[in-house]
Design a protein around this motif. Sequence first.
Motif, mmCIF file in Angstrom:
data_model
loop_
_atom_site.group_PDB
_atom_site.id
_atom_site.type_symbol
_atom_site.label_atom_id
_atom_site.label_comp_id
_atom_site.label_asym_id
_atom_site.label_seq_id
_atom_site.Cartn_x
_atom_site.Cartn_y
_atom_site.Cartn_z
ATOM 1 N N LEU A 173 0.840 -1.209 0.000
ATOM 2 C CA LEU A 173 0.000 0.000 0.000
ATOM 3 C C LEU A 173 0.869 1.251 0.000
ATOM 4 C CD1 LEU A 173 -2.769 -1.163 2.518
ATOM 5 C CD2 LEU A 173 -3.070 -0.761 0.054
ATOM 6 N N GLY A 174 1.943 1.227 0.779
ATOM 7 C CA GLY A 174 2.879 2.353 0.803
ATOM 8 C C GLY A 174 3.442 2.621 -0.582
ATOM 9 N N GLY A 175 3.791 1.535 -1.269
ATOM 10 C CA GLY A 175 4.350 1.659 -2.614
ATOM 11 C C GLY A 175 3.366 2.275 -3.603
ATOM 12 N N LYS A 176 2.069 2.029 -3.369
ATOM 13 C CA LYS A 176 1.034 2.550 -4.277
ATOM 14 C C LYS A 176 0.948 4.082 -4.223
ATOM 15 C CE LYS A 176 -0.976 -1.385 -5.756
ATOM 16 N NZ LYS A 176 -1.275 -1.769 -7.137
ATOM 17 N N PHE A 177 1.524 4.684 -3.197
ATOM 18 C CA PHE A 177 1.564 6.149 -3.125
ATOM 19 C C PHE A 177 2.718 6.720 -3.951
ATOM 20 C CE2 PHE A 177 -1.054 5.258 0.550
ATOM 21 C CZ PHE A 177 -1.978 6.289 0.535
ATOM 22 N N ALA A 178 3.630 5.826 -4.388
ATOM 23 C CA ALA A 178 4.778 6.281 -5.184
ATOM 24 C C ALA A 178 4.682 5.635 -6.571
ATOM 25 C CB ALA A 178 6.064 5.907 -4.470
ATOM 26 N N ASN A 179 5.812 5.452 -7.244
ATOM 27 C CA ASN A 179 5.803 4.828 -8.569
ATOM 28 C C ASN A 179 5.841 3.317 -8.412
ATOM 29 O OD1 ASN A 179 5.946 7.363 -9.873
ATOM 30 N ND2 ASN A 179 8.157 7.407 -9.435
ATOM 31 N N CYS B 168 5.210 0.587 6.049
ATOM 32 C CA CYS B 168 4.544 1.671 5.307
ATOM 33 C C CYS B 168 5.581 2.557 4.623
ATOM 34 C CB CYS B 168 3.701 2.526 6.252
ATOM 35 S SG CYS B 168 2.290 1.656 6.959
ATOM 36 N N GLN B 169 6.605 2.932 5.390
ATOM 37 C CA GLN B 169 7.621 3.848 4.866
ATOM 38 C C GLN B 169 8.423 3.230 3.727
ATOM 39 O OE1 GLN B 169 10.811 4.781 7.612
ATOM 40 N NE2 GLN B 169 11.626 6.393 6.302
ATOM 41 N N LEU B 170 8.955 2.022 3.969
ATOM 42 C CA LEU B 170 9.932 1.469 3.028
ATOM 43 C C LEU B 170 9.292 0.982 1.732
ATOM 44 C CD1 LEU B 170 12.419 -0.309 5.470
ATOM 45 C CD2 LEU B 170 12.507 2.016 4.534
ATOM 46 N N GLY B 171 8.006 0.590 1.792
ATOM 47 C CA GLY B 171 7.296 0.264 0.553
ATOM 48 C C GLY B 171 7.356 1.454 -0.398
ATOM 49 N N ALA B 172 7.157 2.640 0.174
ATOM 50 C CA ALA B 172 7.224 3.865 -0.634
ATOM 51 C C ALA B 172 8.656 4.157 -1.061
ATOM 52 C CB ALA B 172 6.644 5.030 0.169
ATOM 53 N N VAL B 173 9.609 3.948 -0.162
ATOM 54 C CA VAL B 173 11.024 4.185 -0.487
ATOM 55 C C VAL B 173 11.449 3.298 -1.661
ATOM 56 C CG1 VAL B 173 13.405 3.912 0.345
ATOM 57 C CG2 VAL B 173 11.673 4.954 1.831
ATOM 58 N N ALA B 174 11.044 2.018 -1.602
ATOM 59 C CA ALA B 174 11.426 1.076 -2.666
ATOM 60 C C ALA B 174 10.862 1.517 -4.017
ATOM 61 C CB ALA B 174 10.946 -0.329 -2.322
ATOM 62 N N CYS B 175 9.755 2.260 -4.002
ATOM 63 C CA CYS B 175 9.151 2.738 -5.253
ATOM 64 C C CYS B 175 9.496 4.198 -5.528
ATOM 65 C CB CYS B 175 7.643 2.513 -5.219
ATOM 66 S SG CYS B 175 7.202 0.766 -5.168
ATOM 67 N N GLY B 176 10.598 4.644 -4.938
ATOM 68 C CA GLY B 176 11.141 5.953 -5.296
ATOM 69 C C GLY B 176 10.420 7.166 -4.721
ATOM 70 N N ALA B 177 9.724 6.999 -3.602
ATOM 71 C CA ALA B 177 9.000 8.129 -3.006
ATOM 72 C C ALA B 177 9.960 9.201 -2.510
ATOM 73 C CB ALA B 177 8.151 7.645 -1.839
ATOM 74 N N PRO B 178 9.575 10.483 -2.644
ATOM 75 C CA PRO B 178 10.387 11.552 -2.047
ATOM 76 C C PRO B 178 10.283 11.478 -0.518
ATOM 77 C CG PRO B 178 8.352 12.450 -2.927
ATOM 78 C CD PRO B 178 8.390 11.015 -3.325
ATOM 79 N N ARG B 179 11.243 12.135 0.145
ATOM 80 C CA ARG B 179 11.379 12.038 1.591
ATOM 81 C C ARG B 179 10.094 12.392 2.345
ATOM 82 N NH1 ARG B 179 14.733 12.079 6.060
ATOM 83 N NH2 ARG B 179 13.996 13.569 7.614
ATOM 84 N N GLN B 180 9.470 13.506 1.947
ATOM 85 C CA GLN B 180 8.286 13.954 2.687
ATOM 86 C C GLN B 180 7.178 12.897 2.660
ATOM 87 O OE1 GLN B 180 6.359 17.485 1.251
ATOM 88 N NE2 GLN B 180 5.121 17.600 3.115
#
Lengths: 321, 321
Positions: A53-59, A178-190
């Motif tokens: 789900l975290g990744g779905k907020f990023a690419n 939650c955090q790292l799913g987004a990190v793995a998909c290239g999410a910006p820091r904020q």
Amino acid sequence: MIFDFFSEIRNELSVVEEELIKAVRSSDPLLTETATHLIKAGGKRLRPAFCLLGGKFANFELNRIVPLAVALELIHMATLVHDDVVDASLTRRGQPTVKAQLGNRISTHIGDYLLGKSLILISLYDDPLIPRVLAETSVKMSEGEILQIATTYDLDQNIKDYFYRINRKTALLISASCQLGAVACGAPRQLHQTLRRFGHYIGMAFQITDDILDMTAEQTKLGKPVGGDLRQGIITLPAIYALRKGSVRNRLQEIISKTDKSDQEIHEAIDLIIGCGGIDYADAISDKYIAKAKKELAGLPDVPVKKTMQIIAEFIGIRSF
Amino acid sequence: MIFDFFSEIRNELSVVEEELIKAVRSSDPLLTETATHLIKAGGKRLRPAFCLLGGKFANFELNRIVPLAVALELIHMATLVHDDVVDASLTRRGQPTVKAQLGNRISTHIGDYLLGKSLILISLYDDPLIPRVLAETSVKMSEGEILQIATTYDLDQNIKDYFYRINRKTALLISASCQLGAVACGAPRQLHQTLRRFGHYIGMAFQITDDILDMTAEQTKLGKPVGGDLRQGIITLPAIYALRKGSVRNRLQEIISKTDKSDQEIHEAIDLIIGCGGIDYADAISDKYIAKAKKELAGLPDVPVKKTMQIIAEFIGIRSF
């Protein structure tokens, strides 16, 4: 009525499931069998789900995120397996408990094996934030476990001690998911920091609810006897609250301090805790965390899974199992 | 006569010692105390030493290599602590053994804590080879531990099983220490691969010698009763050799199979093994590994520590403790 909270990531979760099975394969067939059995025994797969789900907020990219989702579940499983390790003193009337019979040594090494397999997956990532967050998380999780053992039967612990402990025990890994799913998909820091805070609040509410359910759930839904924490001298939020109430303090202390409690005593203790408002208090604290989680959600981009995250936040506080 | 094998890296090893103490600090004073106590209880620091020596073959930089050297010792310590976890069945005459009294649960979580601290240090390195090699190593070490438990009292295991097991139990981490010390100091592939093979051979010889000493050393030097492996049903190289000899096989099987062996029986078993050449055989195999290690050394650049490596190789096979 069944509601599938993870319907939007059902396909991705089945890929995670397949990869989990692949990840624990060993050249030793017996070890492969035992580890596969552990995986097939089930679990809510909450951490992989939050990661996806975290990744779905990023690419979102399935290939990028799946090894991490698998690693998170392996870390979680390793802690569960290590929690099965018991002390020799826990033998009952000279007979080892069921858990002890399964083998402390095997549990220890299988947990290490699962952890090692997670490290292999984590080492695939180039972004140093992923191994760093997970290393810090695993240290703190061990601290939490040791603290839980150290504070067993400690009737003077306060609410701050409790929050410190459940953050380490539960919230940190959900937060990292939650955090790292987004990190793995290239999410910006904020973005990934907001998801980290969301995960923290959800994780805290999740554990508080777990601790409430340990006292109030129907045994059939809980799958284990009610009052297990009290029985083992683990003092959770409702009990901490009640132990401060002069009206019930003495009797509650008396029961919790006993190392061998009857079912009747456990039920009496739970009734005392409920009667003086311990459960309502814990419920209110859980609600506060959920409100904080929802506030973080408001700051996230309007992607389709945002609604899912909102529903999960609602559900965590009202679930009955 | 005392010979300090590590005189050339004595200063570096004291830095490692200081950093080990710093690395295990926790916000929980009790945990800091327990972990510090474990470190101060000593150890040969063989893995940090091999790591430092490996680095001396490349562009040695203390700051680059120390976190890795500390991480390697923490991984080793975590496995030792996890090896202290015992089964309830190991209680003797209803009383838990000393190890069991220290607490299986605490041992499990302290081991995890040390491992977590090592992950933090490893996550400092940019070269992905370091976490990858260590992740693979830790998986294989767990496999080795599980295999050792599974093959306890298995009188039909062969020499191949034994090599497979001691590679996982001991040689892999020593091999990784030699290799990764050089990697951390920017060694080219050929150099760190040679060091990896050198470490493997040295590690195999080290464990074979350990297994010989378990039967032949003086109890005062060993610091534990002679024949500990046989007592626990762990079948090592000298025993595997002897179990193939028709002249002693039956009696040896009979003794090893017993779960409760008298000191007299242990000594009889050791005498049978020595008498049929089991120790000489294991010694010869160890010598072969040392010869292979020395051959690898020959291919390494002529740096000052090369002589130290040669002396260590010689010593590993002839040490008496």
